[in-house]
Design a protein around this motif. Structure first.
Motif, PDB file in Angstrom:
ATOM      1  N   HIS A 299       3.327   5.889 -25.001  1.00  0.00           N
ATOM      2  CA  HIS A 299       2.386   5.826 -25.953  1.00  0.00           C
ATOM      3  C   HIS A 299       2.870   5.373 -27.403  1.00  0.00           C
ATOM      4  O   HIS A 299       1.943   5.474 -28.394  1.00  0.00           O
ATOM      5  CB  HIS A 299       1.550   7.079 -26.082  1.00  0.00           C
ATOM      6  N   GLY A 300       4.005   5.184 -27.388  1.00  0.00           N
ATOM      7  CA  GLY A 300       4.637   4.879 -28.929  1.00  0.00           C
ATOM      8  C   GLY A 300       4.664   6.192 -29.879  1.00  0.00           C
ATOM      9  O   GLY A 300       4.846   6.071 -30.959  1.00  0.00           O
ATOM     10  N   ILE A 301       4.686   7.281 -29.278  1.00  0.00           N
ATOM     11  CA  ILE A 301       4.648   8.492 -30.097  1.00  0.00           C
ATOM     12  C   ILE A 301       6.178   8.868 -30.289  1.00  0.00           C
ATOM     13  O   ILE A 301       7.065   9.287 -29.547  1.00  0.00           O
ATOM     14  CB  ILE A 301       4.150   9.879 -29.318  1.00  0.00           C
ATOM     15  N   GLY A 302       6.169   8.993 -31.931  1.00  0.00           N
ATOM     16  CA  GLY A 302       7.801   9.436 -32.045  1.00  0.00           C
ATOM     17  C   GLY A 302       8.077  10.723 -32.589  1.00  0.00           C
ATOM     18  O   GLY A 302       9.312  11.197 -32.846  1.00  0.00           O
ATOM     19  N   GLY A 303       7.267  11.639 -32.361  1.00  0.00           N
ATOM     20  CA  GLY A 303       7.385  12.969 -32.882  1.00  0.00           C
ATOM     21  C   GLY A 303       6.111  14.047 -32.153  1.00  0.00           C
ATOM     22  O   GLY A 303       5.176  13.483 -32.054  1.00  0.00           O
ATOM     23  N   LEU A 304       6.519  15.206 -31.988  1.00  0.00           N
ATOM     24  CA  LEU A 304       5.498  16.168 -31.478  1.00  0.00           C
ATOM     25  C   LEU A 304       5.444  17.423 -32.067  1.00  0.00           C
ATOM     26  O   LEU A 304       6.398  17.888 -32.494  1.00  0.00           O
ATOM     27  CB  LEU A 304       5.876  16.481 -29.961  1.00  0.00           C
ATOM     28  N   ILE A 305       4.180  17.829 -32.538  1.00  0.00           N
ATOM     29  CA  ILE A 305       3.978  19.012 -33.161  1.00  0.00           C
ATOM     30  C   ILE A 305       3.368  19.965 -32.156  1.00  0.00           C
ATOM     31  O   ILE A 305       2.163  19.623 -31.729  1.00  0.00           O
ATOM     32  CB  ILE A 305       3.079  18.845 -34.357  1.00  0.00           C
ATOM     33  N   VAL A 306       3.954  21.184 -31.898  1.00  0.00           N
ATOM     34  CA  VAL A 306       3.151  22.083 -30.893  1.00  0.00           C
ATOM     35  C   VAL A 306       2.827  23.417 -31.646  1.00  0.00           C
ATOM     36  O   VAL A 306       3.559  24.076 -32.226  1.00  0.00           O
ATOM     37  CB  VAL A 306       4.357  22.511 -29.996  1.00  0.00           C
ATOM     38  N   ILE A 307       1.596  23.878 -31.498  1.00  0.00           N
ATOM     39  CA  ILE A 307       1.153  24.735 -31.904  1.00  0.00           C
ATOM     40  C   ILE A 307       0.849  26.048 -30.848  1.00  0.00           C
ATOM     41  O   ILE A 307       0.149  25.703 -30.017  1.00  0.00           O
ATOM     42  CB  ILE A 307      -0.497  24.579 -32.561  1.00  0.00           C
ATOM     43  N   GLY A 308       1.744  27.212 -31.126  1.00  0.00           N
ATOM     44  CA  GLY A 308       1.663  28.213 -29.916  1.00  0.00           C
ATOM     45  C   GLY A 308       2.615  29.245 -30.268  1.00  0.00           C
ATOM     46  O   GLY A 308       3.073  29.410 -31.292  1.00  0.00           O
ATOM     47  N   GLY A 309       2.710  30.017 -29.260  1.00  0.00           N
ATOM     48  CA  GLY A 309       3.653  31.152 -29.487  1.00  0.00           C
ATOM     49  C   GLY A 309       4.990  31.013 -28.762  1.00  0.00           C
ATOM     50  O   GLY A 309       5.444  29.665 -28.898  1.00  0.00           O
TER      51      GLY A 309
END
Length: 334
Positions: free
Chosen positions: A104-114
């Motif tokens: 998908h051409g995604i260069g970074g991931l932000i994860v919201i969680g515990g």
């Protein structure tokens, strides 16, 4: 207001993704909104991942535009849905997830969680090189390295509102009520709710006890004319049924106690103003850190300042409970 980090963009990331994972918490939607618009305003495309890691591994990904996050700041839960994904514990699955992000051409991931969700983010980066930033999204406020978590304040106020109503009946009938709040391994909700509602006693997993001793102590307090609130706050603890076991012990010792399990109402509802501001600041800061080349960190709050904490620290260390809160509750009933 928290001071946002002032960092220069040093990466060539053109697209990022955001997800919510694990238990939902009020304030996740303001965080999604903040991440989305902070990135779009810097010319970076944003993708939302439905149902956390479960959605990631099947490619349930869609592009987020500014209009997608309009009028969600006041909504509880998460528009991206959430899930607990056992399959993501497999390194093979994590590599497959990384390939899906790259497709998908995604260069970074932000994860919201515990902490479990942030552990998954840490492993994803170390095994595949995908840059990751974590945000502390949990009502339990049990994540190491941050003084506050998204959703904690709302859960606290939700529990307080319920307890204030229960107290009316407790006073009217001169009865004890055992009110169970969430917290399998953490007493942060119980300790703060207990002090705020004027509980006679607070029971948390971090402090050892026996049912017999608790029952005896409560009986003594009442015999001495102390503890008129009628409210005992109990963290649910690692073994289900603790509150009912305590109620049975009180009955054996000649005291009748009602049991109220607040359960998942603590997760729901509109986020408080505090949680909306916290989530908005942390979301924007996460984008800033990611575009500045930072990775494998969680963006949290320490001494009212936004700070970055290595995800490895969160995995290896446990956030301690402040025992002074439990002691304060006891002091105020002497």
């Amino acid at each position: 207001m928290y001071h946002l980090p002032q960092l220069k963009k040093t990466t060539q990331i053109n697209a990022i993704a955001v997800m919510t994972s694990g238990g939902d918490s009020p304030g996740m939607n303001p965080a999604i909104r903040s991440v989305t618009r902070a990135a779009l305003n810097q010319g970076v495309r944003v993708f939302g991942i439905n149902r956390g890691y479960s959605g990631l591994i099947i490619g349930d990904i869609f592009e987020l535009k500014s209009r997608n996050v309009t009028n969600i700041v006041q909504r509880g839960g998460t528009i991206l849905k959430s899930d607990r994904c056992e399959a993501f514990k497999d390194p093979v699955v994590r590599h497959q997830a990384a390939e899906i992000l790259k497709e998908h051409g995604i260069g970074g991931l932000i994860v919201i969680g515990g902490d479990g969700s942030l552990t998954g983010a840490h492993l994803l980066f170390h095994e595949t090189g995908i840059p990751v930033i974590g945000l502390p999204g949990t009502i339990d406020n049990d994540i190491y390295g941050t003084d506050d978590t998204i959703g904690f304040d709302t859960a606290l106020n939700t529990a307080l509102e319920a307890i204030d109503k229960i107290r009316d009946t407790a006073i009217s009938h001169e009865r004890i009520f055992l009110v169970e709040v969430m917290g399998r391994n953490s007493g942060h909700i119980a300790s703060q709710v207990g002090v705020a509602c004027g509980a006679e006693m607070i029971i948390v997993p971090e402090i050892d006890f026996t049912l017999e001793t608790l029952s005896f102590t409560l009986a003594n307090q009442r015999a001495e004319g102390r503890g008129s609130s009628g409210i005992i706050v109990v963290a649910e603890g690692p073994r289900p049924g603790l509150t009912y076991r305590l109620a049975r012990q009180l009955e054996i010792d000649g005291q009748t106690a009602g049991v109220c399990i607040l359960g998942h109402i603590q997760r729901g509802g509109q986020p408080t103003g505090h949680d909306r501001v916290l989530a908005s600041c942390l979301g924007a800061a996460a984008v800033t850190y990611l575009l500045a080349g930072e990775t494998d960190i969680m963006v949290g709050i320490k001494n009212s300042k936004i700070t970055a904490i290595p995800l490895l620290d969160i995995m290896e260390q446990k956030k301690p409970l402040n025992p002074e809160l439990v002691q304060l509750a006891q002091l105020l009933h002497k």
